[in-house]
Design a protein around this motif. Sequence first.
Motif, PDB file in Angstrom:
ATOM      1  N   GLU A  77       3.635  12.231  -5.894  1.00 41.87           N
ATOM      2  CA  GLU A  77       5.054  12.463  -6.179  1.00 41.87           C
ATOM      3  C   GLU A  77       5.514  11.650  -7.389  1.00 41.87           C
ATOM      4  O   GLU A  77       6.261  12.148  -8.234  1.00 41.87           O
ATOM      5  CB  GLU A  77       5.881  12.100  -4.940  1.00 41.87           C
ATOM      6  N   ALA A  78       5.059  10.406  -7.494  1.00 44.89           N
ATOM      7  CA  ALA A  78       5.417   9.572  -8.644  1.00 44.89           C
ATOM      8  C   ALA A  78       4.797  10.122  -9.924  1.00 44.89           C
ATOM      9  O   ALA A  78       5.417  10.072 -11.002  1.00 44.89           O
ATOM     10  CB  ALA A  78       4.964   8.131  -8.407  1.00 44.89           C
ATOM     11  N   GLN A  79       3.612  10.654  -9.805  1.00 44.85           N
ATOM     12  CA  GLN A  79       2.941  11.294 -10.954  1.00 44.85           C
ATOM     13  C   GLN A  79       3.785  12.466 -11.461  1.00 44.85           C
ATOM     14  O   GLN A  79       4.013  12.608 -12.672  1.00 44.85           O
ATOM     15  CB  GLN A  79       1.563  11.764 -10.493  1.00 44.85           C
ATOM     16  N   ARG A 131       0.846  -1.199   0.000  1.00 45.48           N
ATOM     17  CA  ARG A 131       0.000   0.000   0.000  1.00 45.48           C
ATOM     18  C   ARG A 131       0.878   1.245   0.000  1.00 45.48           C
ATOM     19  O   ARG A 131       1.949   1.247   0.608  1.00 45.48           O
ATOM     20  CB  ARG A 131      -0.919  -0.004   1.225  1.00 45.48           C
ATOM     21  N   VAL A 132       0.411   2.268  -0.695  1.00 42.93           N
ATOM     22  CA  VAL A 132       1.155   3.532  -0.759  1.00 42.93           C
ATOM     23  C   VAL A 132       0.211   4.689  -0.435  1.00 42.93           C
ATOM     24  O   VAL A 132      -0.986   4.634  -0.733  1.00 42.93           O
ATOM     25  CB  VAL A 132       1.803   3.744  -2.148  1.00 42.93           C
ATOM     26  N   GLU A 133       0.766   5.720   0.133  1.00 46.64           N
ATOM     27  CA  GLU A 133      -0.021   6.897   0.515  1.00 46.64           C
ATOM     28  C   GLU A 133      -0.272   7.799  -0.692  1.00 46.64           C
ATOM     29  O   GLU A 133       0.478   7.772  -1.677  1.00 46.64           O
ATOM     30  CB  GLU A 133       0.712   7.681   1.605  1.00 46.64           C
ATOM     31  N   ASP A 134      -1.293   8.627  -0.581  1.00 42.04           N
ATOM     32  CA  ASP A 134      -1.624   9.563  -1.656  1.00 42.04           C
ATOM     33  C   ASP A 134      -0.450  10.462  -2.008  1.00 42.04           C
ATOM     34  O   ASP A 134      -0.204  10.764  -3.183  1.00 42.04           O
ATOM     35  CB  ASP A 134      -2.817  10.436  -1.246  1.00 42.04           C
ATOM     36  N   ALA A 135       0.297  10.912  -0.997  1.00 41.72           N
ATOM     37  CA  ALA A 135       1.429  11.808  -1.258  1.00 41.72           C
ATOM     38  C   ALA A 135       2.474  11.123  -2.132  1.00 41.72           C
ATOM     39  O   ALA A 135       3.077  11.763  -3.013  1.00 41.72           O
ATOM     40  CB  ALA A 135       2.052  12.267   0.057  1.00 41.72           C
ATOM     41  N   ARG A 177       8.173  13.484 -19.424  1.00 40.68           N
ATOM     42  CA  ARG A 177       6.989  14.111 -20.012  1.00 40.68           C
ATOM     43  C   ARG A 177       5.880  13.083 -20.251  1.00 40.68           C
ATOM     44  O   ARG A 177       5.152  13.121 -21.241  1.00 40.68           O
ATOM     45  CB  ARG A 177       7.339  14.864 -21.311  1.00 40.68           C
ATOM     46  N   ILE A 178       5.747  12.156 -19.300  1.00 38.13           N
ATOM     47  CA  ILE A 178       4.650  11.185 -19.299  1.00 38.13           C
ATOM     48  C   ILE A 178       3.589  11.705 -18.341  1.00 38.13           C
ATOM     49  O   ILE A 178       3.833  11.831 -17.129  1.00 38.13           O
ATOM     50  CB  ILE A 178       5.143   9.793 -18.864  1.00 38.13           C
ATOM     51  N   LEU A 179       2.427  12.031 -18.879  1.00 38.96           N
ATOM     52  CA  LEU A 179       1.355  12.632 -18.094  1.00 38.96           C
ATOM     53  C   LEU A 179       0.304  11.571 -17.806  1.00 38.96           C
ATOM     54  O   LEU A 179      -0.344  11.067 -18.727  1.00 38.96           O
ATOM     55  CB  LEU A 179       0.739  13.807 -18.865  1.00 38.96           C
ATOM     56  N   VAL A 180       0.145  11.210 -16.528  1.00 40.55           N
ATOM     57  CA  VAL A 180      -0.785  10.151 -16.157  1.00 40.55           C
ATOM     58  C   VAL A 180      -1.682  10.617 -15.018  1.00 40.55           C
ATOM     59  O   VAL A 180      -1.366  11.561 -14.297  1.00 40.55           O
ATOM     60  CB  VAL A 180      -0.042   8.866 -15.722  1.00 40.55           C
ATOM     61  N   GLU A 181      -2.795   9.911 -14.857  1.00 42.55           N
ATOM     62  CA  GLU A 181      -3.645  10.130 -13.694  1.00 42.55           C
ATOM     63  C   GLU A 181      -2.989   9.475 -12.474  1.00 42.55           C
ATOM     64  O   GLU A 181      -2.034   8.687 -12.618  1.00 42.55           O
ATOM     65  CB  GLU A 181      -5.024   9.551 -13.944  1.00 42.55           C
ATOM     66  N   PRO A 182      -3.468   9.758 -11.270  1.00 41.14           N
ATOM     67  CA  PRO A 182      -2.844   9.160 -10.089  1.00 41.14           C
ATOM     68  C   PRO A 182      -2.755   7.634 -10.147  1.00 41.14           C
ATOM     69  O   PRO A 182      -1.721   7.059  -9.771  1.00 41.14           O
ATOM     70  CB  PRO A 182      -3.749   9.636  -8.951  1.00 41.14           C
ATOM     71  N   ALA A 183      -3.796   6.969 -10.628  1.00 37.55           N
ATOM     72  CA  ALA A 183      -3.755   5.505 -10.711  1.00 37.55           C
ATOM     73  C   ALA A 183      -2.592   5.024 -11.578  1.00 37.55           C
ATOM     74  O   ALA A 183      -1.985   3.990 -11.297  1.00 37.55           O
ATOM     75  CB  ALA A 183      -5.079   4.977 -11.269  1.00 37.55           C
ATOM     76  N   LEU A 233       7.975   1.950  -5.669  1.00 37.44           N
ATOM     77  CA  LEU A 233       9.430   1.968  -5.848  1.00 37.44           C
ATOM     78  C   LEU A 233      10.034   3.251  -5.303  1.00 37.44           C
ATOM     79  O   LEU A 233      11.035   3.238  -4.584  1.00 37.44           O
ATOM     80  CB  LEU A 233       9.777   1.833  -7.328  1.00 37.44           C
ATOM     81  N   ARG A 234       9.441   4.369  -5.646  1.00 40.81           N
ATOM     82  CA  ARG A 234      10.012   5.666  -5.286  1.00 40.81           C
ATOM     83  C   ARG A 234       9.915   5.936  -3.788  1.00 40.81           C
ATOM     84  O   ARG A 234      10.785   6.585  -3.213  1.00 40.81           O
ATOM     85  CB  ARG A 234       9.344   6.779  -6.084  1.00 40.81           C
ATOM     86  N   ALA A 235       8.830   5.447  -3.160  1.00 43.44           N
ATOM     87  CA  ALA A 235       8.635   5.710  -1.734  1.00 43.44           C
ATOM     88  C   ALA A 235       9.300   4.673  -0.844  1.00 43.44           C
ATOM     89  O   ALA A 235       9.290   4.811   0.383  1.00 43.44           O
ATOM     90  CB  ALA A 235       7.138   5.762  -1.433  1.00 43.44           C
TER      91      ALA A 235
END
Length: 306
Positions: free
Chosen positions: A253-255, A245-249, A263-269, A277-279
């Motif tokens: 941040e990954a977004q 599980r990961v938090e909204d923050a 320059r990859i633009l995605v929704e939060p999902a 990975l990043r967190a």
Amino acid sequence: MDWTTKIADARQRIAGHAQITPVMTSNVLAPVSVALKLEHLQHTGSFKARGAFNTLLLQEVPPGGVVAASGGNHGAAVAHAARALGHRAAIFVPEMAGPAKIALIKRTGAALTVVPGEYANALDAARAHEDATGAMAIHAYDAEATVAGQGTCFAEWDAQGLDADTVLIAVGGGGLLAGALAHWQGRRRVVAVEPATSCALHAARAKGGPVDVEVSGIAANALGARRIGGIAFDLARAHLDDALRVEDAAIAEAQRALWQAHRILVEPAGACALAALRAGAYVPAPGERVAVLVCGGNIAPDPLAG
């Protein structure tokens, strides 16, 4: 169940209808090199078109057309596939789907109903429409044809030369995860990632079966299923390696990182799996080859709407 045959048949069936989405490798998004599959570049901005086309091409559509309940992405995919194949579509979405996804569905020409409340409320309304009209329901995630369609994403990735020990996949209701597990069946490590505030898989694993959960947070309009699908749960029991599980923050941040680095633009999902990975929720072992499925690109608000 012979998922290998079902997915292979689905891949042939949807060829020419679904996009073959690109892959790339990033050396800057995480402490290790990460293989990415850019499924947010699929028709209507998510992997959902695969399951929608497979279902509509596999079954005879009745005169009442098709009906779907959706947090947004599934509805857009069903509406797109129905229009492409000449069928009427009625789509029911909750208010939380948001203006960008609602506008996307409207552009397909489908009959759209926005329902107060959550996905479960839209599902109730869709079932009432099905009963009244005889329309064929296309479930967002808990149906064999849907799961086989989503499984084509991973068969395609293998054919594109995926070189990974572990694949991280965002999960809401579990259709995409089920497709991965049905395709690989233990041949690769699969790690599910869900938002801490919308975690139907975590609750099901804790209780020993699917249960209802409360959903909220920035990815709820894509990953906010109140109950994990039975197909996904059964496949997860057999083949899933880990669930995080990961938090909204961390998702936000990954977004931002996907946009700033590539320059990859995605929704939060679409950034949820990378967030693990990043967190630091997922820490690869030395030498482990890691891949991330980028699943959805319907960002809200639409940056170019107007």
